[in-house]
Design a protein around this motif. Structure first.
Motif, PDB file in Angstrom:
ATOM      1  N   SER A 216     -42.816 114.744 -33.200  1.00  0.00           N
ATOM      2  CA  SER A 216     -42.828 113.454 -33.885  1.00  0.00           C
ATOM      3  C   SER A 216     -41.435 113.121 -34.412  1.00  0.00           C
ATOM      4  CB  SER A 216     -43.811 113.477 -35.057  1.00  0.00           C
ATOM      5  OG  SER A 216     -45.131 113.623 -34.603  1.00  0.00           O
TER       6      SER A 216
ATOM      7  N   GLN B  34     -50.255 117.175 -34.787  1.00  0.00           N
ATOM      8  CA  GLN B  34     -49.882 115.918 -34.137  1.00  0.00           C
ATOM      9  C   GLN B  34     -50.994 115.412 -33.226  1.00  0.00           C
ATOM     10  OE1 GLN B  34     -45.129 116.855 -33.490  1.00  0.00           O
ATOM     11  NE2 GLN B  34     -46.270 115.761 -31.914  1.00  0.00           N
TER      12      GLN B  34
ATOM     13  N   LYS C 285     -53.496 104.559 -42.545  1.00  0.00           N
ATOM     14  CA  LYS C 285     -54.637 105.428 -42.847  1.00  0.00           C
ATOM     15  C   LYS C 285     -54.531 105.988 -44.267  1.00  0.00           C
ATOM     16  CE  LYS C 285     -58.384 107.734 -42.145  1.00  0.00           C
ATOM     17  NZ  LYS C 285     -59.678 107.020 -42.202  1.00  0.00           N
TER      18      LYS C 285
ATOM     19  N   GLU D 141     -43.423 101.300 -45.072  1.00  0.00           N
ATOM     20  CA  GLU D 141     -44.643 100.672 -44.587  1.00  0.00           C
ATOM     21  C   GLU D 141     -45.809 100.945 -45.528  1.00  0.00           C
ATOM     22  OE1 GLU D 141     -47.727 101.054 -40.823  1.00  0.00           O
ATOM     23  OE2 GLU D 141     -45.602 101.519 -40.480  1.00  0.00           O
TER      24      GLU D 141
ATOM     25  N   GLN E  63     -41.776 105.289 -42.775  1.00  0.00           N
ATOM     26  CA  GLN E  63     -43.173 105.490 -43.144  1.00  0.00           C
ATOM     27  C   GLN E  63     -43.421 105.098 -44.598  1.00  0.00           C
ATOM     28  OE1 GLN E  63     -43.659 109.746 -41.925  1.00  0.00           O
ATOM     29  NE2 GLN E  63     -45.575 108.968 -41.071  1.00  0.00           N
TER      30      GLN E  63
ATOM     31  N   TYR F 241     -49.297 111.697 -40.807  1.00  0.00           N
ATOM     32  CA  TYR F 241     -50.309 110.635 -40.831  1.00  0.00           C
ATOM     33  C   TYR F 241     -49.714 109.257 -40.567  1.00  0.00           C
ATOM     34  CZ  TYR F 241     -52.380 114.478 -43.437  1.00  0.00           C
ATOM     35  OH  TYR F 241     -52.813 115.719 -43.821  1.00  0.00           O
ATOM     36  N   SER F 242     -50.609 108.315 -40.257  1.00  0.00           N
ATOM     37  CA  SER F 242     -50.205 106.921 -40.182  1.00  0.00           C
ATOM     38  C   SER F 242     -50.207 106.329 -41.591  1.00  0.00           C
ATOM     39  CB  SER F 242     -51.153 106.131 -39.273  1.00  0.00           C
ATOM     40  OG  SER F 242     -52.031 105.325 -40.000  1.00  0.00           O
TER      41      SER F 242
END
Length: 342
Positions: free
Chosen positions: A129, A122, A87, A139, A136, A83-84
């Protein structure tokens, strides 16, 4: 012992039933766990398996939290590489806003599935990825804590999280030394998956030594019944699942009689991988003693109990007996009511 008990739910799908049944069972079990006095209820993340319906913990956390008045609810965990970070931050911010003070965000690095399914998850399939989990995490925590560097390109987005001022409590999950190192460096509570790797005591000790304010949860596998004999019978369903998993065969949770026939027909001893998995099986007194031993071994503040049975009522009963053994909340009165058919 001053020990919190919690539930880690993988939403098992019994043979003869569907995923929707398993999801409804999860909500039912969460209600019971709340009544019994368990501290938190976490939903796992697994993909592409016929035996587990927990593919989307973020979709199940809201209904569970809405159905329970007290218990903390969260992910055990969100597999962040899929995931981002933004999100995930937005989703769990929204949940925290709806259910203040009750939402946990357990984060993991493992894919929770096989390589093909990982690739299918993905968005961009031109290449695999990157392995950038630390970036991650940094962030994601930057959004949640609103402490991204001033020159970060996404710095303004932290103020737009939908559930502010409420925030989820982040945890790091793992079963290897690296996860413990990261948890200590980031100052996060750490949940160790003993049901995957039962040789984690030294990893937990290193985390506690390196962290300024260690908070340690240990997820372990257990089945409790009124008698040891019945608990061993119920455990055969999980044992058959694990034996076939190690052979590359994924199945729904088999009924006890089928599992007993299978296990009796298997002439080979358990594989080394199977032997490394701790199995706590027995009556209430035996299970309590074993759980307390695990907590002492790890120096854990909390145990998260993982239980898989074919029969949902047997799974409910297992958690009920464990709650009674530890005198959690109103366990005794709830247990008496359920047995009397109230």
């Amino acid at each position: 012992m001053d020990l919190r008990l919690s539930v880690l739910d993988q939403s098992p799908i019994p043979e003869g039933f569907g995923g929707a049944d398993a999801l409804r069972n999860s909500i039912d079990l969460a209600r019971l766990a709340d009544e019994l006095g368990y501290h938190r209820y976490w939903v796992a993340e697994h993909h592409g398996t016929p035996g587990l319906a927990s593919a989307s913990p973020e979709a199940l956390i809201g209904p569970i939290a809405a159905a329970t008045p007290r218990i903390r609810v969260g992910s055990g965990g969100v597999m962040l590489p899929h995931y981002s970070p933004l999100k995930v931050a937005e989703t769990f911010s929204a949940l925290a806003g709806l259910f203040p003070g009750r939402i946990d965000l357990g984060l993991g690095r493992a894919p929770g599935t096989d390589p093909i399914t990982t690739f299918a998850l993905q968005r961009d399939r031109r290449e695999a990825s990157p392995d950038d989990f630390p970036q991650q995490m940094a962030e994601l925590l930057g959004y949640l804590n609103d402490d991204l560097p001033a020159d970060h390109p996404f710095v303004r987005l932290a103020a737009t999280l939908p559930g502010l001022p409420e925030r989820p409590e982040p945890w790091l999950l793992g079963s290897s030394p690296q996860s413990g190192i990261w948890a200590a460096e980031l100052g996060l509570p750490y949940a160790f998956a003993d049901f995957i790797n039962s040789d984690g005591a030294s990893i937990a000790a290193q985390y506690r030594a390196d962290s300024e304010r260690p908070v340690l949860g240990v997820a372990t596998w257990a089945i409790c019944a009124d008698t040891e004999e019945e608990a061993q019978r119920l455990a055969s369903s999980s044992l058959m699942m694990m034996r076939l998993l190690h052979q590359g065969r994924l199945i729904a949770v088999p009924p006890v009689e089928k599992a007993l026939r299978f296990m009796s027909s298997e002439g080979s001893p358990p594989s080394p991988r199977e032997r490394r998995r701790r199995a706590i099986i027995g009556d209430p007194e035996q299970v309590r003693a074993s759980l307390e031993s695990v907590a002492h071994e790890y120096g854990a503040d909390e145990l998260m109990v993982v239980t898989i049975t074919h029969d949902h009522e047997a799974r409910r009963r297992s958690y009920e007996l464990i709650a009674e053994a530890f005198a959690l909340g109103s366990a005794a009165s709830v247990g008496a009511s359920s047995r009397d058919g109230v």
